[in-house]
Design an enzyme around this catalytic site. Structure first.
Site, mmCIF file in Angstrom:
data_model
loop_
_atom_site.group_PDB
_atom_site.id
_atom_site.type_symbol
_atom_site.label_atom_id
_atom_site.label_comp_id
_atom_site.label_asym_id
_atom_site.label_seq_id
_atom_site.Cartn_x
_atom_site.Cartn_y
_atom_site.Cartn_z
ATOM 1 N N GLU A 253 0.921 -0.996 0.195
ATOM 2 C CA GLU A 253 -0.105 0.109 -0.089
ATOM 3 C C GLU A 253 0.770 1.119 0.084
ATOM 4 O O GLU A 253 0.484 1.505 -0.785
ATOM 5 C CB GLU A 253 -1.081 0.219 1.329
ATOM 6 C CG GLU A 253 -1.916 -1.013 0.838
ATOM 7 C CD GLU A 253 -3.128 -1.064 0.132
ATOM 8 O OE1 GLU A 253 -3.526 -0.257 -0.398
ATOM 9 O OE2 GLU A 253 -3.308 -1.906 -1.038
ATOM 10 N N TRP A 256 2.286 1.585 -3.657
ATOM 11 C CA TRP A 256 0.894 2.433 -4.231
ATOM 12 C C TRP A 256 0.656 3.333 -4.290
ATOM 13 O O TRP A 256 0.346 5.087 -5.138
ATOM 14 C CB TRP A 256 -0.769 1.735 -3.984
ATOM 15 C CG TRP A 256 -0.635 0.909 -4.887
ATOM 16 C CD1 TRP A 256 -0.922 -0.533 -4.392
ATOM 17 C CD2 TRP A 256 -1.486 0.331 -5.928
ATOM 18 N NE1 TRP A 256 -2.064 -1.234 -4.829
ATOM 19 C CE2 TRP A 256 -1.886 -1.158 -6.478
ATOM 20 C CE3 TRP A 256 -1.329 1.231 -6.872
ATOM 21 C CZ2 TRP A 256 -2.317 -1.699 -7.628
ATOM 22 C CZ3 TRP A 256 -2.490 1.252 -7.972
ATOM 23 C CH2 TRP A 256 -2.559 -0.332 -8.352
ATOM 24 N N TRP A 284 -21.604 10.316 -20.506
ATOM 25 C CA TRP A 284 -21.937 10.552 -18.828
ATOM 26 C C TRP A 284 -23.424 11.263 -18.737
ATOM 27 O O TRP A 284 -23.652 11.977 -19.671
ATOM 28 C CB TRP A 284 -21.135 11.217 -17.857
ATOM 29 C CG TRP A 284 -19.839 10.386 -18.393
ATOM 30 C CD1 TRP A 284 -18.597 12.289 -18.319
ATOM 31 C CD2 TRP A 284 -19.383 10.056 -17.036
ATOM 32 N NE1 TRP A 284 -17.348 10.898 -18.686
ATOM 33 C CE2 TRP A 284 -17.603 9.554 -17.402
ATOM 34 C CE3 TRP A 284 -19.895 8.640 -16.638
ATOM 35 C CZ2 TRP A 284 -16.949 8.624 -16.790
ATOM 36 C CZ3 TRP A 284 -18.441 7.579 -16.776
ATOM 37 C CH2 TRP A 284 -17.290 7.701 -16.133
ATOM 38 N N ASN A 319 -11.371 1.262 2.983
ATOM 39 C CA ASN A 319 -10.365 1.388 1.566
ATOM 40 C C ASN A 319 -11.535 0.665 0.494
ATOM 41 O O ASN A 319 -12.108 1.068 -0.149
ATOM 42 C CB ASN A 319 -9.546 0.813 1.701
ATOM 43 C CG ASN A 319 -8.518 1.693 2.093
ATOM 44 O OD1 ASN A 319 -8.350 2.183 1.311
ATOM 45 N ND2 ASN A 319 -6.810 1.265 2.412
ATOM 46 N N TRP A 337 -16.459 10.093 -12.988
ATOM 47 C CA TRP A 337 -15.418 9.892 -12.133
ATOM 48 C C TRP A 337 -14.840 11.468 -11.699
ATOM 49 O O TRP A 337 -14.759 11.647 -9.592
ATOM 50 C CB TRP A 337 -14.496 9.159 -12.334
ATOM 51 C CG TRP A 337 -13.235 9.177 -13.581
ATOM 52 C CD1 TRP A 337 -13.464 8.894 -14.701
ATOM 53 C CD2 TRP A 337 -12.203 9.924 -13.414
ATOM 54 N NE1 TRP A 337 -12.293 9.938 -15.498
ATOM 55 C CE2 TRP A 337 -11.829 10.804 -15.182
ATOM 56 C CE3 TRP A 337 -11.924 11.383 -12.088
ATOM 57 C CZ2 TRP A 337 -10.431 11.590 -15.005
ATOM 58 C CZ3 TRP A 337 -10.877 12.032 -12.302
ATOM 59 C CH2 TRP A 337 -9.344 12.397 -13.944
ATOM 60 N N TRP A 360 -9.725 6.994 -7.979
ATOM 61 C CA TRP A 360 -10.879 7.061 -8.952
ATOM 62 C C TRP A 360 -10.903 6.561 -10.311
ATOM 63 O O TRP A 360 -11.343 5.994 -11.054
ATOM 64 C CB TRP A 360 -11.454 8.696 -8.969
ATOM 65 C CG TRP A 360 -12.564 8.892 -7.523
ATOM 66 C CD1 TRP A 360 -11.903 9.304 -6.298
ATOM 67 C CD2 TRP A 360 -13.376 8.432 -7.911
ATOM 68 N NE1 TRP A 360 -13.125 9.321 -5.547
ATOM 69 C CE2 TRP A 360 -14.168 8.767 -6.338
ATOM 70 C CE3 TRP A 360 -14.839 8.183 -8.563
ATOM 71 C CZ2 TRP A 360 -15.846 8.727 -5.781
ATOM 72 C CZ3 TRP A 360 -15.813 7.909 -8.064
ATOM 73 C CH2 TRP A 360 -16.177 8.089 -6.689
#
Length: 428
Positions: A253, A256, A284, A319, A337, A360
């Protein structure tokens, strides 16, 4: 009297602070400062809990310094104006700070560096908030990685070569700091008021079982570490040392985090556009009423509503639930998004531009190394897997199974088919 200045930003601690250590070893007395940036603050609510947390963290630093006849100079201004005033007030030889890799920060630092150089003042910046920065983990051809696993492998390979243990530096408050006694401003003097939402103290106790517990929101397995990493009240070197000894999933993590930071640095267009340009053509729906229902936790999907209510009440969201709520907004409601990213940016205590944007876009399928667009989380199945006893849901949705609770905003099968068609059309 010549002095050097250390400028706190995303590193709100005295211990193991690379730039501060360099400043203290530079030969001149060091004045530590923090600038509450009016440009950034003007976009926030007056009771933003993150400003309160920054304020409280700075107060801790100032109280430690004052015990030794030193203090922190806190400024409320635009950075350029603040530095013009500092140049007038002091004879500054050098300015020390730690690097920030976000687009706004990069532009700000270039402008400050130019201003200081005009006055013959040196500007030194250091790597502090990451283990490896933007050009240290790259492919053989020098290009940045855009897929996480090869990046992680290279990161781990390089990490093994730097040392068995990252050195953590302690800071002694002594005469290397400039002797001064600045009064610490009140929160309302910078235009803010106390928030009912507090940043929790972090705890590493839960992280030993992180790989087993991290997907279950009802289990008390959250470290609350992320806001502390975001604002630098903890050292990333200490956390990586801990993760390496304790839990490889937790270490992943942290990697990341650095992956998304270097993506933002190398591809700054992702702030407002899809990493993969082919997805810019998605039509959208962007229904404002449905977006409001999502924001308020009133979609009729209990796991989604629980997550949004947790976020609104506490500034935190588990998370796993972040993925579910994000997927629901994008895939079930066919809402851009960027709308969800902006809402999270406003509410999350640990909001970090690179991670928020990266995650996202990962969920939307528009980002680097993203989940394929045809992966659509079924919120009902997610409940069965991760909150079977409805403990998390009942905590945040007490009216579940009553007439007060809304019916589902959209039917899952219909929503799934609609979004797959929209993505297909956009990429045809």
């Amino acid at each position: 009297m010549k002095i050097n200045i250390f400028w706190f930003r995303r590193d709100l601690r005295l211990h193991d602070n690379v730039g501060l250590t360099a400043a203290l070893n530079s030969g001149n007395p060091v004045l530590p400062i923090f600038i509450f940036d009016k440009e950034i603050l003007s976009e926030l609510e007056s009771d933003d809990p993150r400003v309160q947390f920054i304020y409280q963290s700075l107060l801790v630093i100032d109280e430690k310094l004052k015990k030794h006849g030193k203090s922190l100079k806190v400024i409320h201004n635009n950075p350029i104006e603040a530095w013009k005033e500092l140049i007038k007030e002091f004879e500054i030889e050098s300015v020390f700070t730690n690097k920030d890799y976000e687009p706004y920060a990069i532009d700000r630092d270039l402008a400050i560096k130019d201003l200081l150089n005009e006055k013959g003042i040196q500007f030194h910046s250091f790597k502090d908030q990451v283990i490896f920065e933007e050009y240290e983990i790259v492919k053989a051809d020098g290009k940045p990685y855009t897929v996480y696993t090869p990046y992680k492998n290279k990161w781990l390979e390089k990490f093994k070569t730097i040392s068995l243990k990252l050195k953590v530096k302690t800071t002694t408050i002594d005469d290397r700091f400039f002797s001064c006694n600045y009064s610490f401003p009140k929160l309302n003097q910078i235009g803010f008021e106390p928030s009912t939402i507090q940043v929790e103290p972090y705890s590493l106790i839960q992280l030993g079982n992180y790989h087993d517990t991290r997907d279950f929101p009802a289990q008390n397995s959250t470290s609350y570490l992320s806001p502390h990493l975001r604002f630098g009240t903890v050292s990333v070197r200490e956390m990586v040392n801990f993760a390496e000894e304790t839990n490889s999933t937790f270490l992943s993590e942290l990697i990341w985090r650095e992956f998304f930071m270097q993506i933002l640095f190398h591809f700054p267009y992702v702030v407002s556009q899809s990493f993969k340009p082919k997805y810019e053509g998605i039509q959208w729906r962007n229904d404002k009423v449905e977006f409001e229902k999502w924001c308020n936790g009133e979609t009729g999907y209990p796991i989604v509503d629980a997550g949004m209510r947790e976020l609104n009440a506490t500034g935190y969201m588990h998370n796993r639930v972040r993925m579910i709520t994000a997927s629901f907004l994008i895939k079930h409601l066919l809402i851009d998004w960027r709308w969800g990213e902006a809402y999270f940016a406003k509410k999350l205590l640990d909001f970090d531009l690179s991670a928020n944007n990266g995650n996202w876009q990962w969920v939307a399928g528009t980002g680097c190394d993203a989940a394929p667009y045809f992966r659509v989380f079924n919120p009902t199945e997610q409940v069965k897997k991760f909150d079977k006893q409805l403990e998390y849901i009942k905590k945040w949705v007490p009216e579940l199974n009553s007439l007060e609770y809304p019916t589902p905003i959209v039917e899952h099968k219909f929503a799934r088919e609609r979004v797959l068609e929209a993505y297909k059309l956009a990429t045809a």
